[in-house]
Design a protein around this motif. Structure first.
Motif, PDB file in Angstrom:
ATOM      1  N   ASP A 174      36.517  50.152  53.394  1.00 50.63           N
ATOM      2  CA  ASP A 174      37.380  50.957  54.266  1.00 50.63           C
ATOM      3  C   ASP A 174      36.593  51.580  55.417  1.00 50.63           C
ATOM      4  O   ASP A 174      37.095  51.674  56.534  1.00 50.63           O
TER       5      ASP A 174
ATOM      6  N   LYS B 299      42.131  42.518  42.256  1.00 49.52           N
ATOM      7  CA  LYS B 299      41.782  43.891  42.614  1.00 49.52           C
ATOM      8  C   LYS B 299      40.519  43.953  43.475  1.00 49.52           C
ATOM      9  O   LYS B 299      40.249  44.954  44.115  1.00 49.52           O
TER      10      LYS B 299
ATOM     11  N   LEU C 121      34.430  49.935  41.483  1.00 51.39           N
ATOM     12  CA  LEU C 121      35.473  49.369  42.322  1.00 51.39           C
ATOM     13  C   LEU C 121      35.883  50.370  43.409  1.00 51.39           C
ATOM     14  O   LEU C 121      36.105  49.994  44.563  1.00 51.39           O
TER      15      LEU C 121
ATOM     16  N   TYR D  14      33.190  50.299  46.025  1.00 53.57           N
ATOM     17  CA  TYR D  14      33.306  49.049  46.785  1.00 53.57           C
ATOM     18  C   TYR D  14      34.432  49.147  47.816  1.00 53.57           C
ATOM     19  O   TYR D  14      34.253  48.808  48.995  1.00 53.57           O
ATOM     20  N   ASP D  15      35.597  49.657  47.393  1.00 55.46           N
ATOM     21  CA  ASP D  15      36.727  49.808  48.309  1.00 55.46           C
ATOM     22  C   ASP D  15      36.410  50.800  49.433  1.00 55.46           C
ATOM     23  O   ASP D  15      36.777  50.592  50.591  1.00 55.46           O
ATOM     24  N   LYS D  16      35.717  51.870  49.100  1.00 59.50           N
ATOM     25  CA  LYS D  16      35.356  52.878  50.108  1.00 59.50           C
ATOM     26  C   LYS D  16      34.402  52.279  51.142  1.00 59.50           C
ATOM     27  O   LYS D  16      34.543  52.531  52.348  1.00 59.50           O
TER      28      LYS D  16
ATOM     29  N   GLN E  93      30.595  42.328  44.270  1.00 56.47           N
ATOM     30  CA  GLN E  93      31.725  41.552  43.751  1.00 56.47           C
ATOM     31  C   GLN E  93      31.356  40.877  42.427  1.00 56.47           C
ATOM     32  O   GLN E  93      32.148  40.894  41.472  1.00 56.47           O
TER      33      GLN E  93
ATOM     34  N   ARG F 173      38.843  43.180  46.635  1.00 58.29           N
ATOM     35  CA  ARG F 173      39.226  42.815  48.002  1.00 58.29           C
ATOM     36  C   ARG F 173      38.185  41.894  48.627  1.00 58.29           C
ATOM     37  O   ARG F 173      36.983  42.037  48.373  1.00 58.29           O
TER      38      ARG F 173
END
Length: 198
Positions: free
Chosen positions: A54, A83, A46, A49-51, A71, A85
């Protein structure tokens, strides 16, 4: 125009060759991430994935398909849906001539704006010419001024020292003349006294 076969990559047809090159780069990054992803650790996956979201690493459908796979992997690892995104898509896919975007485009490309742009260029040229004239006038004033400045300090200092030298020469001449008069004065008086004593 180029052959349309140049614009195919990984099952997608792109409108520009640059988009194809971007999709190829994203495919290489996808291969790299697939080898490095911690498939069993939901927290680390996760975070990766967020990085990726961003840093906006993936901007073509090739990269988005990889994000969709990530995902799905996160859902299989029981990560809560809120959680994960959503994938940001910064493109418009529908064409509606009555939409705000088309009205905005029409406002941007009207000839009136071009006329205002030409007027702005004329004003800019006029101001630049005026500023050049002012700078030249400042140089002329500085060159002709009696006060020393960076443009005429040498000649002003030479003139000032020449005037001082002339003044000192005149004073020295006057002083020598007075000394000569004083020296002649006692000799003349002593000569007169000697004549009167005889």
């Amino acid at each position: 125009m180029s052959d349309q076969s140049e614009f195919f990559a990984y099952g997608y047809r792109f409108a520009a060759l640059d988009d194809v090159k971007q999709a190829q780069l994203e495919h290489q990054e996808q291969v790299y991430f697939e080898t490095k992803l911690p498939r069993e650790d939901a927290h680390k996956m996760l975070a990766i994935y967020d990085k990726i979201l961003d840093e906006k690493i993936f901007v073509t459908p090739v990269g988005w398909s990889f994000l969709l796979k990530m995902q799905e992997n996160l859902r299989h690892l029981n990560v809560e849906e809120d959680k994960i995104r959503p994938i940001p898509v910064y493109a418009t896919f529908t064409h509606n001539p009555n939409s705000e975007n088309s009205a905005l485009r029409q406002r941007i490309t009207t000839p009136e704006k071009r006329k205002e742009g030409n007027a702005g260029i004329r004003i800019s040229i006029f101001l630049n010419v005026a500023l050049c004239i002012l700078v030249i006038a400042m140089f002329v004033i500085s060159l002709n001024s009696n006060n020393p400045n960076i443009l005429n300090y040498k000649s002003n200092l030479e003139n000032k020292y020449a005037a001082w030298e002339q003044e000192l020469t005149d004073r020295e001449r006057v002083v020598r003349q007075k000394e000569a008069d004083l020296l002649e004065g006692p000799e003349a008086e002593s000569g007169e006294k000697a004549e009167t004593n005889e």
